[in-house]
Design an enzyme around this catalytic site. Structure first.
Site, PDB file in Angstrom:
ATOM      1  N   LYS A  48     -19.384  48.057  69.217  1.00 33.30           N
ATOM      2  CA  LYS A  48     -18.957  47.325  68.005  1.00 33.30           C
ATOM      3  C   LYS A  48     -17.915  48.153  67.247  1.00 33.30           C
ATOM      4  O   LYS A  48     -16.925  47.624  66.745  1.00 33.30           O
ATOM      5  CB  LYS A  48     -20.160  47.004  67.105  1.00 33.30           C
ATOM      6  CG  LYS A  48     -21.067  45.933  67.687  1.00 33.30           C
ATOM      7  CD  LYS A  48     -20.387  44.569  67.754  1.00 33.30           C
ATOM      8  CE  LYS A  48     -21.142  43.571  68.598  1.00 33.30           C
ATOM      9  NZ  LYS A  48     -20.414  42.354  68.935  1.00 33.30           N
TER      10      LYS A  48
ATOM     11  N   TYR B 163     -24.434  50.162  72.536  1.00 31.65           N
ATOM     12  CA  TYR B 163     -24.162  48.865  71.909  1.00 31.65           C
ATOM     13  C   TYR B 163     -23.423  49.069  70.584  1.00 31.65           C
ATOM     14  O   TYR B 163     -22.381  48.463  70.328  1.00 31.65           O
ATOM     15  CB  TYR B 163     -25.474  48.094  71.666  1.00 31.65           C
ATOM     16  CG  TYR B 163     -25.308  46.988  70.655  1.00 31.65           C
ATOM     17  CD1 TYR B 163     -24.652  45.812  70.997  1.00 31.65           C
ATOM     18  CD2 TYR B 163     -25.746  47.148  69.329  1.00 31.65           C
ATOM     19  CE1 TYR B 163     -24.460  44.811  70.045  1.00 31.65           C
ATOM     20  CE2 TYR B 163     -25.556  46.157  68.386  1.00 31.65           C
ATOM     21  CZ  TYR B 163     -24.911  44.997  68.752  1.00 31.65           C
ATOM     22  OH  TYR B 163     -24.708  44.023  67.816  1.00 31.65           O
TER      23      TYR B 163
ATOM     24  N   SER C  30     -21.331  44.119  63.289  1.00 33.23           N
ATOM     25  CA  SER C  30     -22.730  44.335  62.904  1.00 33.23           C
ATOM     26  C   SER C  30     -22.845  45.474  61.896  1.00 33.23           C
ATOM     27  O   SER C  30     -22.036  46.403  61.898  1.00 33.23           O
ATOM     28  CB  SER C  30     -23.500  44.687  64.178  1.00 33.23           C
ATOM     29  OG  SER C  30     -24.700  45.314  63.867  1.00 33.23           O
TER      30      SER C  30
END
Ligand code: UDP
Length: 349
Positions: free
Chosen positions: A155, A151, A126
């Site tokens: 990643k 989160y 992302s």
């Protein structure tokens, strides 16, 4: 026929990718625990392509289960790993859940790949890894900023794990890491799309649910940012275009065209759109008004980010193609369909 295993293949981006893989002639095996998606995706995919994907109802944390799946399908050439938890806010409340699901899930897969001679991994990353970039548009060599949520951190950690394993030489693994900007829209058939559980966090599902009357009004989180109209700017990428980037990545790996054993690509349109511009685009494309009100800023929001997608354009030969008004029409078509089906079900109960 080459087999591609897709974790998270019944989800939003996963299901669109399965369709494009099947259209490109790959045999797809989906691994999904249906924690944030519906089994209906399988028949919906089949309605679009005429091909039913293999389906294994399985959590990527289940190492033994994954081992069985890897053993069962003998021609898996590549894995696309989507399965992960993805709500920024929830990750702040439940960090362990996020680290466990996202990091351990990936490690199980990477651990098993060499045992079955599977070399190729496409990883779903992302633009969150860039944080608020110092210069825009953001390129693949822009600095990775400290993550602002668990989160985002998962990643970054997952990218590092892949990098370390590929560079270790301990197994012959290759990877393409796709850094998505903001995926929106739905398949033009209206068969598949985004299905948020509960109140949507993301902008487009909130717009469509407001337009259809499920939500009273869209709350615009802040109009006093340092942007032309004061609302935040993102790079909204059509989900079918995004899905196609995965097919190109798989093909590139299988044809052994990679220039580096691990490659990173921004997948975006290269164009920044503000929240207000997106709302206007929806209204113009559909002719439906969206009730809205400006409220305070949402904590943790990045002010502006959009991609420099030149590398994906030149190296992968991939381009974002779908015009924004078509993306908006597709999102609306999907919302109307899903809403209609839900109401019908309610009526039968
Ligand atoms: N946004 C908004 N109202 C909403 C949901 C989102 O104004 O109900 C804004 C949000 O503040 C951000 C943009 O829309 O500026 C995109 O938000 P989203 O959650 O879709 O994506 P992300 O924050 O991950 O880029």
């Amino acid at each position: 026929m080459d087999q591609v295993l897709v974790t998270g293949g019944t989800g939003f981006i996963g299901s669109h990718t399965v369709v494009e893989l099947q259209n490109a002639g790959y045999e797809v095996i989906i691994v999904d625990n249906l924690s944030n998606s519906s089994i209906d995706s399988i028949s919906r995919i089949e309605r679009i392509t005429g091909i039913k994907p293999h389906f294994e109802n399985l959590d990527c944390l289940d190492y033994v289960g994954l081992d069985h799946v890897f053993a069962k399908y003998e021609d898996i050439k590549a894995i696309i790993h989507f399965a992960a938890s993805k709500a920024v806010g929830e990750s702040v409340q439940k960090p362990i859940l996020y680290y466990r699901n996202n990091v351990n899930g990936l490690m199980n897969i990477i651990d098993l790949m060499p045992l079955y001679g599977i070399k190729h991994l496409v990883f779903s990353s992302s633009c969150t890894v860039y944080g608020q970039p110092d210069t825009l548009p953001v390129t693949e060599s822009s600095p990775i900023k400290p993550a602002t949520s668990p989160y985002g951190n998962t990643k970054q950690i997952c990218e590092e794990i892949i990098r370390d394993v590929v560079h270790s030489g301990s197994c012959d693994m290759r990877s393409i890491v796709l850094r998505y900007f903001n995926p929106i829209g739905a398949h033009p058939s209206g068969e598949i799309g985004e299905l948020p559980v509960g109140v949507p966090n993301n902008l487009v599902p909130y717009i469509t649910q407001t337009a259809i009357g499920m939500r009273e009004e869209l709350r615009i989180f802040g109009d006093d940012y340092d942007t032309p109209d004061g609302t935040c700017i993102r790079d909204y990428i059509d989900v079918v275009d995004l899905a196609k980037a995965h097919v190109v990545a798989v093909k590139r790996m299988l044809e052994e065209k990679q220039e580096e054993p691990i490659e990173y690509f921004n997948i975006g349109t290269g164009k920044g759109i503000s929240v207000l511009e997106l709302v206007h685009a929806f209204e113009k494309a559909t002719g439906v008004k969206v009730a809205r009100r400006v409220v305070g800023r949402r904590e943790g929001d990045i002010v502006k980010v959009w991609a420099d997608a030149t590398k994906a354009n030149n190296v992968l030969g991939w381009h974002a193609e779908t015009p924004l008004d078509e993306t908006m029409k597709n999102a609306w078509k999907w919302e109307q369909k899903v809403h209609g089906e839900t109401e019908k079900k309610k009526g039968k109960e």
